[in-house]
Each structure stands twice: as structure tokens, then as C-alpha cells.
Design a protein around this motif. Structure first.
Motif, mmCIF file in Angstrom:
data_model
loop_
_atom_site.group_PDB
_atom_site.id
_atom_site.type_symbol
_atom_site.label_atom_id
_atom_site.label_comp_id
_atom_site.label_asym_id
_atom_site.label_seq_id
_atom_site.Cartn_x
_atom_site.Cartn_y
_atom_site.Cartn_z
ATOM 1 N N LYS A 1 0.825 -1.212 0.000
ATOM 2 C CA LYS A 1 0.000 0.000 0.000
ATOM 3 C C LYS A 1 0.859 1.262 0.000
ATOM 4 O O LYS A 1 0.642 2.163 -0.820
ATOM 5 N N SER A 2 1.827 1.315 0.917
ATOM 6 C CA SER A 2 2.684 2.502 0.979
ATOM 7 C C SER A 2 3.442 2.674 -0.326
ATOM 8 O O SER A 2 3.582 3.786 -0.838
ATOM 9 N N THR A 3 3.943 1.559 -0.844
ATOM 10 C CA THR A 3 4.717 1.626 -2.073
ATOM 11 C C THR A 3 3.864 2.190 -3.210
ATOM 12 O O THR A 3 4.308 3.068 -3.951
ATOM 13 N N PHE B 1 -2.662 10.102 1.623
ATOM 14 C CA PHE B 1 -2.460 9.832 3.051
ATOM 15 C C PHE B 1 -1.915 8.420 3.201
ATOM 16 O O PHE B 1 -2.487 7.478 2.669
ATOM 17 N N ASP B 2 -0.797 8.273 3.922
ATOM 18 C CA ASP B 2 -0.270 6.932 4.178
ATOM 19 C C ASP B 2 -0.422 6.618 5.665
ATOM 20 O O ASP B 2 0.396 7.020 6.482
ATOM 21 N N GLU B 3 -1.442 5.898 6.013
ATOM 22 C CA GLU B 3 -1.744 5.535 7.405
ATOM 23 C C GLU B 3 -1.561 6.717 8.360
ATOM 24 O O GLU B 3 -0.741 6.661 9.274
ATOM 25 N N PRO B 4 -2.347 7.769 8.163
ATOM 26 C CA PRO B 4 -2.130 8.992 8.939
ATOM 27 C C PRO B 4 -2.445 8.854 10.423
ATOM 28 O O PRO B 4 -2.010 9.684 11.213
#
Ligand SMILES: Nc1ncnc2c1ncn2[C@@H]1O[C@H](COP(=O)(O)OP(=O)(O)OP(=O)(O)O)[C@@H](O)[C@H]1O
Ligand SMILES: [Mg+2]
Lengths: 242, 230
Positions: free
Chosen positions: A40-42, A160-163
Motif C-alpha cells: 500500500k505505501s509503495t 495519506f499513508d496511514e495517517p
């Protein structure tokens, strides 16, 4: 607004992303979820070119991210990004954090940048903290400043990455409230998050990833109503019984 | 116990020792530190660059210079710089380079290797997330380095950079091989003129001890303060 076409990415011989395709239209809120390590982050970092990818194409507002001729800093300045660990600049005050890129990248005057920064700080309810250093703020406050910092650039979309996953439970809502408000104002958003309450409230679509692939890409109602894949079902039941 | 020693020699010569000798030592130390930190930081950025040839050039430079004794480098530069200068300006005769300029170049180039390794550790101590955050708001490489990474790296490394500068301060005494009047050079001239070797060298050692000790106390204080600020 964001078009992702057949993206594949490898770290050495390890394939992190396998032919991922999706799109986020203007004003749409898309939530990306999936187990840890699913990429997901990638994927979200590929969208503003923080991570290079080997195959496929990503276009943001029609501009190809992977094209070597693209002016990446200029494109990134138009896409807001919020990180799991806030990543405010600890050696600067909150107001300096907010004005830095406005002045250096957009060429705004110091006064205009500060006015804009203060307005957004007020919006996230932190006007009183302008002269503090990030280290003196709580996690929830830092993340709200980080959102304000991204908004200062008048972004056309927000990533947003796991904010909220580095936050203590009591601070999660103050950040989610800001995000919900943003979504309701029509901001284009791509959010990696496990906050299914947030997804239920504002998401238009939910993407489920596993092992570097997009397994499910459905409207919110379809996703929560009857996820087609078994892995998504398992994942949902695990998350919702938390 | 000190009968037979003549400490008046110090009283007679202290102006020369400090205003000529120590002045040269301090000037060289400060300029070489400034030059060394700037050049060293550039070397560190090269070493960490994703452009392989740049990283290789900087790495080789640092490793070669660090494995050569400083005295040799001082000699080399002193005799080579006039010829290199002549080559640069396309002159047939070696150009005249003053002792100070030659020493400054030598120490800047040499100490940069050590400052490079310190700054490299400093840059690596800044998390990837900070770099990503810089890029994500639209900063380019130089802006991200200049605004985000280097200020933090520098701040983290100030105590170690100063400790290295104390070493530099002591290393400067090696210019005596070129018969230059630094602090040690001045003292040894007086010592030989007046036949007061023991007195002079004891005095020199004492001064070095006091100044280095005071500096290291300062560094320790600074370290404590930085630790609080962060
Ligand atoms: N720099 C890297 N080098 C090699 N492998 C990496 C690198 N970064 C990530 N990976 C691997 O790529 C995979 C996907 O990572 P990614 O961070 O995108 O997952 P994620 O879905 O965001 O997980 P999480 O929920 O833990 O944040 C993981 O298996 C991870 O170990
Ligand atoms: Mg992640």
C-alpha cells in the motif's frame, strides 16, 4: 485526476507491486487497505514519484509521473502527502514548517505564505501553536500541522499513508475529523488507512491490496456489503472485530 | 627543583609567541575548519549520491588521503602547489604561493576527509521520511539537502565536528616541517636562539593542554545543551 495503469515494481528480484491499475477521479475519496506488507505505501508513494516503478504508467492531472522529462518537484508541489510519522521538520517552528515550500517552491512572499499558513493552522484548530517546535506538540497535533502544511500548497489531490496508525487512540479522531471535513469539501483523496469508520463515512471506493496486487476495487457499498474475494472477507472480519 | 631553568625566556618572548605564532595557528585552524567542513560536506553528499561515479570519486579521494601521513601531504602540497598553479594559469614558471595559502589548501583538503566522514554519518542519521517529506512538498535535491537534511545533520554533529577541530588545531603544529612560524615554530625558534629548549617546550605543551582541555569541556557542555533542545 490520478490514473494508475498496470504498475509493476521490483526491489531487486522481489516484486512489490504486480500490475496495479486504478483511478481516482476529481473529488473522489478512495481508501486503500490490506494486510501489512501488501504494498500500500509503495503504491501511494509511486503516485507522487517518491518511489520509482519499472513498468506501467501513472498520470496525475494528465502528467506522466514516470516520464524522465517530467519536472517532479513541480508536480509534487501540487500533490499533498501526509505520512504515518508526521515528518514535520523538527528544527523549524510550526509556522516555518508551513511557509517553507510556499516561499521556496511557489515563490510566494513571506507575508502571504504566513497568512496562508495561519489560516490553515486555524482551520485545524492549532493557531495558538504557531511558534512552537513540532517536538513540543502531541502526535495528533503534529499530524494536523502536517495536513495543514500539505494544504498550504493548494494541492489538487491529497495522499495519506496511514495517517492515524502512529497515534494514541484518543488522538485518532481529531485527525480523522480534519480528513472527513476535507473529504466533504470535495478534495480528491487517496488514503491508505485501516479506519473503516472513516471509509464508511466518506469513501466513494475501497481498494483492497494483497501481495502487491489490487485484489478488490469496489464502491464502498459493494465492498462492505459483499466483498467478492475471500481474502478481503477475512481481512474485514479481522479488522472489524477489533 | 626548577633551579637552573630560566622561565624568564617566556616573559621575554610571549608577544612573539602569541601574536606571531599563535595567531598563525588559530587563523589556519579556523579557515581550514570552515573550508574543511564545506568541502567535507560536499564530499559526503557525493559519497551518498546515487550517481555511482560521483560516489566512487569521493570515496577514493577520502580513502587515499586518509591512508597517507599528514606530514607527507604537507610536503607534497607545499612543493606541488606552485606547479599545479602554473598549470592552471598556463604559466611556464611555478607561481609563488604563500606559506599560509599553501598550508590552508593542504589542511582544507586533508581535514575535509575527516569532516566528510562525520557529515556522512550526520546525513545518514536523518531518517528517509524527512527526505521524502522534503521532496513531497516540492523541494528539489539541493533545497531538501540545504533546508532539511544538512541543518539537522550539522546540528547533530556539532560536538564531533568541534572535537575534530581540536585535532586539527594540534595537527597544525606539523607545519614546523616547512619552517613556518606557527605557535610551535615560534617557540622552537626562541628555544634554539636562547638555548632554553626545556622551558619553551614545557610552556608550549602546557598551553596546548589548557586550550584543548578547555575546548573539550566546551564541547561537552554544548553536547548536553543540544541533547536538551532536540
Ligand atoms: N526499500 C525496500 N527494499 C526492499 N524491500 C522493501 C523496501 N520497502 C518496502 N519493501 C518491501 O515491500 C513490501 C511492501 O511494502 P509496503 O511498505 O508498501 O507495505 P504496506 O502495505 O505499506 O505495509 P504496512 O501496512 O506495514 O505499512 C514489503 O514486503 C516490504 O518488506
Ligand atoms: Mg505502509
Amino acid at each position: 485526476m490520478i490514473e494508475i495503469k498496470d504498475i509493476s515494481k521490483w526491489y531487486g528480484t522481489f516484486q512489490v507491486l504486480t500490475q496495479c491499475s486504478t483511478r481516482v477521479s476529481k473529488g473522489e475519496v478512495v481508501v486503500v487497505c490490506g494486510p501489512s506488507g501488501s504494498g500500500k505505501s509503495t503504491l501511494i508513494k509511486c503516485v507522487n514519484g517518491l518511489e520509482p516503478f519499472q513498468k506501467g504508467e501513472i498520470r496525475v492531472d494528465g502528467i506522466s509521473v514516470g516520464d524522465p522529462k517530467t519536472n517532479l518537484p513541480k508536480l509534487r508541489a501540487r500533490i499533498g502527502m501526509v505520512f504515518q510519522n508526521f515528518e514535520l521538520f523538527p528544527h523549524m517552528t510550526v509556522s516555518q514548517n508551513l511557509t517553507l515550500a510556499q516561499v521556496k517552491v511557489l515563490g510566494r512572499s513571506q507575508e502571504a505564505a504566513l497568512a496562508k499558513g495561519m489560516a490553515l493552522l486555524d482551520r485545524v484548530g492549532l493557531k495558538a501553536q504557531a511558534d512552537k517546535h513540532p517536538g513540543n506538540l502531541s502526535g495528533g497535533q503534529q499530524q494536523r500541522v502536517a495536513i495543514a502544511r500539505a494544504l498550504c500548497m493548494d494541492p489538487i489531490a491529497m495522499l495519506f499513508d496511514e495517517p492515524t496508525s502512529a497515534l494514541d487512540p484518543e488522538m485518532i479522531n481529531e485527525v480523522l475529523d480534519v480528513m472527513v471535513q476535507l473529504a466533504q469539501e470535495g478534495m480528491t483523496m487517496m488514503c491508505v488507512t485501516h479506519e473503516m469508520g472513516f471509509a464508511r463515512r466518506v469513501a466513494h471506493r475501497v481498494i483492497f491490496m494483497d501481495h502487491g496486487s489490487i485484489v478488490e476495487d469496489a464502491t464502498k457499498d459493494d465492498f462492505f456489503g459483499k466483498p467478492r474475494s475471500e481474502r478481503a472477507q477475512q481481512f474485514l472480519s479481522k479488522i472489524l472485530h477489533h | 627543583m626548577f633551579s637552573g631553568f630560566d622561565f624568564n625566556v617566556i616573559e621575554r618572548s610571549w608577544r612573539y609567541l602569541f601574536f606571531d605564532g599563535m595567531e598563525f595557528t588559530l587563523r589556519l585552524t579556523l579557515f581550514a575548519m570552515a573550508g574543511g567542513v564545506v568541502f567535507g560536506t560536499l564530499l559526503a553528499m557525493m559519497r551518498l549520491s546515487s550517481i555511482k561515479p560521483l560516489a566512487w570519486i569521493a570515496g577514493t579521494y577520502v580513502n587515499v588521503l586518509r591512508s597517507v601521513p599528514l606530514v607527507l601531504v604537507i610536503f607534497w602540497f607545499y612543493f606541488l602547489v606552485p606547479y599545479m598553479g602554473a598549470w592552471v594559469v598556463r604559466s611556464d614558471t611555478p607561481i609563488h604561493v604563500g606559506a599560509f595559502a599553501s598550508c590552508l589548501l593542504t589542511f582544507t583538503m586533508f581535514e575535509a576527509c575527516y569532516y566528510c566522514e562525520i557529515m556522512r554519518a550526520g546525513i545518514q542519521s536523518i531518517s528517509r521520511g524527512q527526505v521524502s517529506a522534503g521532496y513531497a512538498i516540492g523541494l528539489n535535491y539541493w533545497q531538501t539537502m540545504g533546508q532539511i537534511v544538512l541543518p539537522q545533520a550539522f546540528r547533530n554533529m556539532v560536538p564531533i565536528l568541534l572535537t575534530q577541530t581540536i585535532v586539527l588545531f594540534q595537527d597544525v603544529s606539523l607545519v614546523y616541517v616547512l619552517s613556518i612560524t606557527d605557535f610551535v615554530g615560534a617557540a622552537s625558534k626562541v628555544a634554539q636562539r636562547d638555548g632554553r629548549l626545556v622551558e619553551m617546550y614545557t610552556f608550549v605543551a602546557l598551553i596546548y593542554f589548557i586550550s584543548c582541555f578547555a575546548l573539550s569541556l566546551l564541547v561537552r557542555k554544548l553536547q548536553a545543551r543540544i541533547a536538551v533542545v532536540r
